[in-house]
Write a protein that holds these residues in place. Structure first.
Motif, PDB file in Angstrom:
ATOM      1  N   UNK A  76      12.491   1.186  17.155  1.00 18.40           N
ATOM      2  CA  UNK A  76      11.436   0.975  16.161  1.00 18.40           C
ATOM      3  C   UNK A  76      12.021   0.876  14.752  1.00 18.40           C
ATOM      4  N   UNK A  77      12.980   1.744  14.470  1.00 16.20           N
ATOM      5  CA  UNK A  77      13.597   1.729  13.139  1.00 16.20           C
ATOM      6  C   UNK A  77      14.312   0.402  12.874  1.00 16.20           C
ATOM      7  N   UNK A  78      15.110  -0.024  13.820  1.00 15.08           N
ATOM      8  CA  UNK A  78      15.877  -1.260  13.619  1.00 15.08           C
ATOM      9  C   UNK A  78      14.949  -2.482  13.544  1.00 15.08           C
ATOM     10  N   UNK A  79      13.894  -2.471  14.352  1.00 13.07           N
ATOM     11  CA  UNK A  79      12.990  -3.625  14.387  1.00 13.07           C
ATOM     12  C   UNK A  79      12.119  -3.706  13.135  1.00 13.07           C
ATOM     13  N   UNK A  80      11.796  -2.537  12.572  1.00 13.64           N
ATOM     14  CA  UNK A  80      10.841  -2.510  11.474  1.00 13.64           C
ATOM     15  C   UNK A  80      11.470  -2.261  10.101  1.00 13.64           C
ATOM     16  N   UNK A  81      12.771  -2.076  10.048  1.00 10.58           N
ATOM     17  CA  UNK A  81      13.443  -1.825   8.770  1.00 10.58           C
ATOM     18  C   UNK A  81      13.290  -3.026   7.855  1.00 10.58           C
TER      19      UNK A  81
ATOM     20  N   UNK B 203      11.242 -12.975  16.853  1.00  8.86           N
ATOM     21  CA  UNK B 203      11.186 -14.434  16.744  1.00  8.86           C
ATOM     22  C   UNK B 203      10.093 -14.864  15.767  1.00  8.86           C
ATOM     23  N   UNK B 204       8.949 -14.175  15.805  1.00 10.36           N
ATOM     24  CA  UNK B 204       7.856 -14.506  14.883  1.00 10.36           C
ATOM     25  C   UNK B 204       8.214 -14.126  13.449  1.00 10.36           C
TER      26      UNK B 204
ATOM     27  N   UNK C 169       8.906 -16.306   8.168  1.00  2.00           N
ATOM     28  CA  UNK C 169       9.683 -15.534   7.185  1.00  2.00           C
ATOM     29  C   UNK C 169       9.132 -15.654   5.774  1.00  2.00           C
ATOM     30  N   UNK C 170       8.449 -16.737   5.459  1.00  6.44           N
ATOM     31  CA  UNK C 170       7.946 -16.922   4.106  1.00  6.44           C
ATOM     32  C   UNK C 170       6.534 -16.412   3.895  1.00  6.44           C
ATOM     33  N   UNK C 171       5.963 -15.726   4.888  1.00  9.92           N
ATOM     34  CA  UNK C 171       4.561 -15.317   4.788  1.00  9.92           C
ATOM     35  C   UNK C 171       4.376 -13.819   4.545  1.00  9.92           C
ATOM     36  N   UNK C 172       5.469 -13.106   4.280  1.00  6.00           N
ATOM     37  CA  UNK C 172       5.344 -11.708   3.900  1.00  6.00           C
ATOM     38  C   UNK C 172       5.155 -10.724   5.029  1.00  6.00           C
ATOM     39  N   UNK C 173       5.452 -11.127   6.253  1.00  3.79           N
ATOM     40  CA  UNK C 173       5.352 -10.188   7.376  1.00  3.79           C
ATOM     41  C   UNK C 173       6.547  -9.235   7.379  1.00  3.79           C
ATOM     42  N   UNK C 174       6.317  -8.025   7.883  1.00  4.98           N
ATOM     43  CA  UNK C 174       7.369  -7.037   8.068  1.00  4.98           C
ATOM     44  C   UNK C 174       7.316  -6.516   9.493  1.00  4.98           C
TER      45      UNK C 174
END
Length: 584
Positions: free
Chosen positions: A101-106, A166-167, A172-177
């Motif tokens: 979770x940490x690595x995916x959401x950092x 992948x999403x 990448x330019x839409x501000x998702x984290x």
């Protein structure tokens, strides 16, 4: 000598102090500032989805989780890994899971990382008493989607789930984290940009223990828009129930504007199951299920239309003046083309039939004759001009195009000529021709309204939190049928006759004055596909319907009863005056 050494040492010390105080001043000043300031995410609320009458189809439930700012561990833990190990022991959650979770959401050293979500509030309170006084853990109150109608709307609404790696790259330019939830299928995916909103944040000042001192800056979140649909939840449920345990699809459209009032695909799935995440093995079991519950048959199934296609051949033949409505052909039960014999479905034949009775009783031999005279190129041309072989543009992802065959295609892929027998098969909707249920719904709607092709639409409007309409999705015309209104009226007469005395006669004892056409399409791996398409009231159509039942057998006995249940509910509920009294 000793003095020289001291001087050298002093010069080195001065140089080091100069480097620290001058060159590194900005770096240490920024680091001190960043250690004093924390970023707190203010999540936007995803918009609610409603049916046409304001009933809730998708809304948000509170979700509790825990996050920490990696920079806040300094002086408390030697590393992030040590902190996660301690957290693992307290939460009784595997250390590897927390690391993933940490690595995916950092996102950033100074940005909160959600390490665990979906916790019961009682557990969160216990953990807060353990670690939060240290200024390390933060309580995150977010939301997760809930779908109160479960399987009934899954192929329309879809579901949300955590964004994948992948999403994240794709958007990448839409501000998702990492950790954000995103629409994965259905309307949740297609209207993601409207529904998601825009997150805000706070810059807060904290003391040495990580406790909040003040708010330095605040950017409030902008909540997502609500989505109002054309779908009627009551119609949707009746259509869903009418299919029973059979595989298939039901679509209801307003022929006057393309509004989709119900869209059902079975088997289905519960979208709530995916919101909280599934394991790779669970996902694999879903997509490998031979019943294909994730497959939206209403817009993705590509199948032969069978005798439904006879209406197009009839329209084309009248337009080309190959036949007049009252001109008769004799059906002996079969027709010989070259050295092949093509049978009618009725053993012994229909005798002499005109266009009306040929549509009503679905006489194959009659349409064999029309198909041979029209020829494959004309049939294909008319089919494409009626919207077949391309997407309808319905506001759902992954719509299929269907397929209209041509001699060139067959020669290219099969290294064979197009034979007269291929045209015979095409004339009754068999062979290489493939359509989707939504294409048939668009086509029969155009017949019902006199020729206008409308783009099918599920969405009706977007509203803000106060109910103000932000955007309306107006009807979109995507062309006209290439036939005059007078020609369309002649085919509608045949479809009306199908209900009063023909293959759709099971509708004749209803109070609904309907018109329609049944179909049974060959299935190389099982029983025939059962089809029905129709509209009502006959004189002033308010509703168009398509029913598909995979391996259902005859359309008249399998698909028509489903359509009857749905249509009777529709007109019984909304009590259209033009349908009062018996009359088939």
């Amino acid at each position: 000598m000793l003095m020289a050494v001291y001087c050298l040492f002093f010069l080195i010390l001065l140089a080091r102090l100069w480097y620290i105080q001058v060159l590194m001043e900005r770096h240490y000043k920024a680091a001190a500032q960043e250690n004093r300031v924390r970023l707190v995410l203010l999540k936007a609320t995803r918009g609610t989805i409603y049916d046409r009458n304001g009933s809730v189809l998708a809304f948000n439930l509170p979700s509790y989780g825990l996050s920490f700012v990696p920079a806040s561990l300094k002086g408390r833990y030697s590393s992030v890994e040590d902190f996660l190990k301690e957290l693992s022991g307290e939460l009784k959650i595997p250390y590897d899971e927390l690391c993933r979770n940490y690595k995916r959401r950092f996102y950033s050293t100074y940005w909160p990382v959600l390490v665990i979500d979906g916790l019961p509030l009682t557990q969160v309170i216990d953990i807060r008493e353990w670690l939060m006084p240290q200024g390390v853990l933060n309580l995150e109150v977010d939301t997760r989607r809930f779908y109160p109608w479960g399987e009934i709307f899954s192929h329309v609404i879809g579901y949300t789930a955590e964004i994948s790696e992948a999403e994240l790259k794709l958007y990448s330019g839409k501000g998702y984290r990492g950790g954000d939830h995103i629409g994965k299928t259905g309307l949740e995916k297609l209207y993601e940009d409207y529904l998601r909103g825009v997150d805000g944040y706070q810059e807060i000042e904290v003391d040495a223990l990580g406790r909040r001192v003040s708010v330095i800056k605040e950017v409030l979140p902008k909540n997502g828009f609500n989505l109002l649909l054309n779908i009627d939840k009551h119609l949707q449920k009746v259509a869903y129930d009418a299919l029973g345990d059979r595989r298939g699809a039901v679509i209801l459209m307003n022929p006057k504007n393309g509004a989709v009032l119900a869209l059902v695909s079975k088997p289905s799935y519960d979208p709530n199951y995916f919101v909280w995440g599934v394991s790779p093995s669970e996902w694999k079991s879903f997509i490998s299920d031979p019943l294909r519950p994730m497959y939206n048959r209403a817009v993705q199934a590509e199948l032969p239309p069978g005798s439904l296609f006879k209406t197009l051949v009839a329209l084309a033949s009248l337009s080309e003046k190959i036949v007049s409505p009252k001109q008769q052909f004799y059906c002996s039960g079969f027709m010989k083309v070259g050295n092949r014999v093509f049978k009618c479905w009725k053993e012994g034949g229909h005798g002499f039939v005109n266009l009306y009775r040929a549509i009503a009783h679905s006489c194959n031999v009659y349409f064999y004759n029309l198909g041979i005279q029209l020829g494959v190129r004309k049939i294909a041309e008319y089919a494409e001009n009626c919207g077949f072989g391309r997407k309808t543009g319905i506001d759902l992802p992954s719509e299929s195009e269907g397929f209209v065959p041509t001699p060139e295609w067959k020669e290219k892929y099969f290294k064979e000529f197009w034979y007269p027998g291929d045209t015979v098969n095409l004339s009754i909707g068999q062979g290489f021709l493939l359509v989707t249920p939504i294409q048939m719904a668009t086509f029969v709607s155009a017949i019902a309204n006199g020729g206008m092709l409308y783009q099918p639409m599920l969405a009706k409007a977007l509203t803000d939190g106060d109910g103000n309409v932000i955007k309306e999705f107006s009807p979109k015309s995507c062309g006209k049928l290439p036939f005059s209104k007078s020609i369309i009226e002649e085919v509608k007469k045949g479809m009306r006759l199908a209900v009063t005395e023909g293959t759709a006669k099971l509708l004749s004892d209803s109070f609904i004055r309907a018109a329609g056409k049944t179909g049974s399409a060959q299935n190389p791996s099982g029983q025939e596909y059962a089809w029905f398409m129709g509209f009502a009231p006959y004189d002033n159509p308010e509703i168009a319907i398509v029913v598909l039942i995979e391996e259902g057998g005859a359309g008249g006995s399998a698909a028509v009863p489903v359509a009857k249940k749905v249509l009777e509910f529709f007109f019984g509920r909304y009590a259209y005056g033009s349908n009062k009294g018996k009359g088939g």
